[in-house]
Design a protein around this motif. Structure first.
Motif, short mmCIF file in Angstrom:
data_model
loop_
_atom_site.label_atom_id
_atom_site.label_comp_id
_atom_site.label_asym_id
_atom_site.label_seq_id
_atom_site.Cartn_x
_atom_site.Cartn_y
_atom_site.Cartn_z
N CYS A 1 2.91 13.91 -1.75
CA CYS A 1 2.38 12.59 -2.08
C CYS A 1 3.48 11.54 -1.99
O CYS A 1 3.27 10.44 -1.45
CB CYS A 1 1.76 12.60 -3.47
SG CYS A 1 0.19 13.48 -3.60
N ALA B 1 4.27 10.98 1.65
CA ALA B 1 3.23 10.17 2.30
C ALA B 1 3.37 8.69 1.92
O ALA B 1 3.23 7.80 2.78
CB ALA B 1 1.84 10.68 1.90
N LEU C 1 -2.60 7.42 4.07
CA LEU C 1 -1.88 8.69 4.12
C LEU C 1 -2.09 9.50 2.86
O LEU C 1 -2.20 10.74 2.91
CB LEU C 1 -0.38 8.41 4.32
CG LEU C 1 0.03 7.84 5.67
CD1 LEU C 1 1.54 7.70 5.75
CD2 LEU C 1 -0.47 8.71 6.82
N VAL D 1 -3.46 13.48 2.31
CA VAL D 1 -2.76 14.51 1.55
C VAL D 1 -3.67 15.09 0.46
O VAL D 1 -3.75 16.32 0.29
CB VAL D 1 -1.48 13.92 0.93
CG1 VAL D 1 -0.84 14.91 -0.05
CG2 VAL D 1 -0.48 13.56 2.02
#
Length: 251
Positions: A5, A8, A58, A62
């Motif tokens: 995370c 991303a 993004l 994820v």
């Protein structure tokens, strides 16, 4: 998952900064010069808003992959995408048809739909596992899959270790390369479509948006990108056979 995370979000912020600072250069590379003068202003407005929300996009990928790969839950990402799409559609009608905001309204609607999807995915993961360290996480069903979501953003930030991201990045490199090739292909198609004028470019985008889901290429790709890495990560004897069987099941 917390490391990915963070990765991303960092990548999303880097892309956002690049798009803000090089917006007109990017448009010049994507669009034929004869068409650029007609679409520069609306395209720049759309790109600015989408770039601002790129980390959210993004993060959605994820979290959706975490649901599919770690929890073996493909329903939650589907529901989150459906709700986000419905929000996108409603805001399109309000902002574009009702308020006449054009590309600004379209970008705002898309970013809002993605934000709603991220919130739904995070809520589902919180209910399934809890935002807590893997050592104290409750089991999912009859398994004890570790999903290290942390109790709050401060603890999550303090626990980050850049060195832990390197093996993850190395593992994800083939999939990242595949995504890069796909984006390159889309950019080339856009460049070719713009060579025939702004109307041709708009028609190309509409046709691409219609045909892509009909060919099922995007759902198959998303399913593979979510499930195949989890299958590979198990390792052991016969991993290639398991991946091959999974690929056949996805197709």
């Amino acid at each position: 998952l917390a490391d990915m995370c963070c990765f991303a979000i960092c990548c999303g912020l880097a892309v956002s900064c690049f798009m803000f600072w090089n917006c007109h250069r990017v448009l010049g590379a994507l669009v034929n010069p004869e068409s650029l003068s007609e679409i520069a202003a609306p395209a720049a407005a759309y790109m600015g808003i989408r770039a601002l929300a790129f980390p959210v996009q993004l993060l959605q990928l994820v979290l959706a992959a975490a649901c599919c790969g770690a929890l073996q839950d493909t329903v939650t990402p589907l529901k989150a995408t459906a709700v986000g799409g419905a929000v996108n559609l409603m805001l399109d009608l309000v902002l574009i048809a009702g308020r006449g905001l054009g590309t600004v309204g379209a970008a705002t609607a898309t970013a809002s739909g993605q934000l709603v999807a991220v919130l739904l995915l995070a809520r589902a993961l919180r209910r399934s596992r809890g935002f807590e360290p893997a050592s104290t996480a409750a089991p999912v069903g009859n398994t004890f899959i570790e999903l290290p979501l942390l109790p709050n953003p401060f603890s999550w930030f303090r626990s980050l270790r850049p060195s832990r991201m390197l093996p993850l990045i190395a593992f994800a490199a083939p999939f990242m390369w595949f995504q890069f090739l796909q984006i390159t292909l889309i950019c080339l198609e856009t460049r070719m479509g713009s060579a025939f004028g702004a109307m041709s470019l708009a028609a190309h985008q509409i046709a691409y948006s219609v045909w892509r889901p009909l060919l099922l290429s995007d759902p198959i790709m998303q399913a593979a990108l979510s499930l195949v890495p989890a299958c590979r990560a198990k390792g052991g004897v016969g991993v290639h056979e398991r991946v091959r069987s999974l690929a056949q099941a996805i197709l």
